[in-house]
Design a protein around this motif. Structure first.
Motif, short mmCIF file in Angstrom:
data_model
loop_
_atom_site.label_atom_id
_atom_site.label_comp_id
_atom_site.label_asym_id
_atom_site.label_seq_id
_atom_site.Cartn_x
_atom_site.Cartn_y
_atom_site.Cartn_z
N ALA A 282 2.44 0.01 -1.55
CA ALA A 282 2.28 1.46 -1.72
C ALA A 282 0.97 1.91 -1.10
O ALA A 282 0.92 2.94 -0.41
N GLN A 283 -0.08 1.13 -1.30
CA GLN A 283 -1.39 1.52 -0.77
C GLN A 283 -1.37 1.55 0.76
O GLN A 283 -1.82 2.51 1.37
N ILE B 117 2.01 4.30 1.87
CA ILE B 117 1.82 5.69 1.46
C ILE B 117 0.38 6.13 1.71
O ILE B 117 0.12 7.26 2.12
N LEU C 251 -0.75 8.23 -7.44
CA LEU C 251 -0.18 7.02 -6.82
C LEU C 251 -0.41 5.77 -7.67
O LEU C 251 0.55 5.03 -7.96
#
Lengths: 317, 308
Positions: free
Chosen positions: B151-152, B155, B177
């Motif tokens: 995700a880091q 996104i 997030l």
């Protein structure tokens, strides 16, 4: 009738619930035979694709962790920096460069194969510790009741109040030279409460059954009643919880290794994922393969546990 | 009701004492000298070691130390960390951050988890159900730090939708997030649990009766089905609240959120005994209060349960 039910049961198997509640499928009642719960369950399981797939994956993993040399000729330890972060070559199935190389030029395929053993040992040993402790304590608490139950139930409350990841971090921090066995022991000491609760509940139900009363009336002692009647009849829910938690312990070990407090000696998926996460911006494959193997393993145990639960759930019969 | 709450509060006392004792013993009775660790690789001066040990009470027996800790605790004093800062001070900075993060995760998992669970339970066997089942199973089996990193990187860094790391931990928009990552596994559990529960209840007699007496579908699903199906889900959500506060170790580390998890991780790896014990004590209290709230909520959701 088996053909009719296959799709319905396949759907029902793909359910995970932490509370262990079953999924009810509209299934035609089977003809009652003299078969036991276990042979019924086995007949049922053999027809479930989810069970077959997860069982095959697990057997393969067991073979890999027992005999890694069968699956690769490459050595997982020495690095060759000419292969620095080399991309996977998918046409070389089974070769050292199949999954590419990591930042130290080590074959990722070989490391994934040799790393399986640590994860499998942690999963199996932790589950064994947790199951033995949990069943013993749960059985004693449920069967004897009264003050014994009160004391043991409070003890269970106390241990379940310790968050398992944090607790095992604190314990393992004190040990150097940690192996798969140390990690299993630390998780096992903290993790037995769930099975204890399941077992205690099951024993309390079984204890009131007529056949247990009959056995006691015939003069059977506590030991005999526990071993011959209570234990076999309260085993089903424990097996389900144990199978699903096995996958969870493997995942927990990886998290511990990622935090730098896991297995120190030897190769483990957790350690390799942690290394891979440092390369995530340059070379995703270093992270992806160990993480993929780990996830598939966890998935296989969860699916197996689900399938067994559905097969053993009397509500489905 | 009042008597029930009182009895539950009294039962919490031995659990609280036992749990803190376990952590206390794990920190102080296991091998490894925390004071020597303060010196790192340098040789420790014996006089300084003795002075520090005396200052933190480490020269007394374990039972005495624990008794001192408990009696200070009731005076509201959590002790001093090895970094010479008050533990209550450090926690005072970290707790609001973690509460915000846990709240983001909790709202997400409760709202989307229950919604997905209701949807799949009502559409059992349809394609939506199958897709959600597979996806949730995947989320459960992928370790959270892998989800966090992916995700880091995607996104955050590659698509640039949000900041990859949190620069100001008190800004709740930056915590969205990390909150999604933290709540993702629980979201999957909540949706599966809700689905199972809905599937079980939808075939029950009271639902059939409700439909038969001509109630609109909205009322049957929204009141009869949902209220009954949520009972096991509420148990899970309650116990999960405690887990979210403590389990944030990994997520807070990845996204550099300066909350309780981060503090605790630094305390554990730095062998900062007083800080570890103080932080875990706080987490135990959260867990105990959350499970008390769950039991009280039962009475609201299920009028059949009455507390004497």
């Amino acid at each position: 009738m088996p053909e009719l039910n296959d799709t319905a049961t396949a759907r029902a198997t793909a359910t995970v619930s932490p509370a262990g509640t079953g999924d009810v499928t509209p299934e035609k009642p089977k003809k009652e035979t003299s078969n036991s719960l276990w042979s019924n369950a086995w007949r049922d399981l053999r027809r479930r694709p989810v069970f077959i797939v997860s069982a095959v994956i697990i057997l393969l993993l067991l073979a890999i962790s027992a005999f890694p040399g069968w699956f690769t000729d490459a050595d997982p330890k020495p690095g060759d920096l000419t292969h620095f972060l080399q991309k996977p070559n998918f046409s070389h199935i089974g070769d050292a460069d199949w999954f590419g190389y990591d930042a130290q030029g080590r074959s990722i395929y070989a490391r994934v194969i040799y790393g399986a053993r640590a994860s499998i040992i942690v999963g199996v040993v932790t589950t064994a510790i947790v199951t033995v402790l949990g069943m013993l304590i749960g059985m004693i608490a449920g069967y004897f009741g009264g003050w014994v139950d009160a004391v043991l139930s409070r003890l269970t409350d106390i241990f379940s109040g310790v968050p398992i990841l944090l607790g095992s971090l604190v314990i393992l921090q004190a040990f150097t030279g940690r192996t798969a066995w140390t990690v299993s022991a630390a998780i096992g000491v903290l993790g037995w409460t769930q099975i204890t609760r399941v077992m205690r509940g099951a024993v309390i139900t079984v204890k009131q059954a007529d056949y247990v009363q009959a056995a006691r009336a015939l003069g059977a002692g506590s030991g005999r009643i526990l071993m011959k009647h209570v234990l076999p009849n309260s085993l089903a829910p424990v097996i389900v919880v144990a199978t699903i938690s096995l996958g969870m312990y493997i995942s927990l070990e990886a998290t511990l290794s990622y935090l730098g407090i896991g297995i120190q000696n030897g190769i483990s998926w957790g350690g390799d994922i942690s290394d891979g996460s440092e390369q995530i911006r340059n070379a995703l494959h270093v992270l992806l393969f160990p993480a993929g193997f780990l996830s598939v393993t966890v998935l296989a145990f969860i699916m197996l546990g689900d399938a067994v639960r559905d097969a053993l759930d009397p509500k489905l019969r | 009701m009042g008597r029930y709450i009182l009895r539950r509060l009294l039962q919490m006392i031995p659990v609280f004492i036992g749990t803190t004792l376990i952590i206390f013993l794990a920190v102080y009775a296991l091998p490894g000298d925390p004071v020597k660790a303060l010196f790192g690789d340098k040789a420790a001066d014996p006089a300084t070691v003795a002075r520090l040990k005396h200052q933190y009470g480490l020269d007394k027996s374990l039972i005495e130390q624990y008794w001192m800790y408990l009696s200070n605790l009731f005076k509201g004093d959590l002790g001093t960390s090895f970094s010479q800062r008050e533990v209550s001070d450090i926690l005072g900075d970290a707790i609001p951050v973690t509460i915000q993060l846990a709240l983001v995760a909790f709202v997400l998992e409760a709202v989307f988890g229950i919604a997905l669970g209701m949807l799949t339970g009502l559409k059992r066997g349809k394609i939506v159900d199958q897709i959600v089942l597979v996806l949730t199973l995947l989320v459960i089996s992928i370790p959270i730090f892998v989800i966090g990193y992916l995700a880091q990187v995607y996104i955050g860094t590659k698509w640039g939708i949000v900041n990859p790391t949190v620069t100001d931990s008190n800004d709740i928009t930056q915590l969205i997030l990390p909150g999604i990552v933290l709540g993702s596994v629980s979201l999957a559990y909540v949706s599966r649990l809700t689905r199972t529960s809905v599937v079980e209840n939808i075939r029950s007699d009271y639902i059939r009766t409700a439909i038969a007496k001509g109630l609109p579908r909205r009322r049957v699903v929204g009141v009869h089905l949902m209220r009954n199906s949520l009972i096991p889900v509420v148990t899970f959500l309650g116990t999960d609240l405690g887990a979210l506060m403590g389990g944030a170790i990994v997520t807070e580390g990845i996204f550099n959120v300066k909350g309780v998890g981060n503090t605790l991780y630094k305390a554990i790896t730095g062998a900062d005994g007083p800080l570890v014990v103080g932080t875990v004590t706080f987490l135990v209290v959260v867990y105990l209060v959350a499970s008390l709230l769950v039991d009280l909520l039962y009475a609201v959701l299920d009028p059949r349960i009455r507390y004497a």
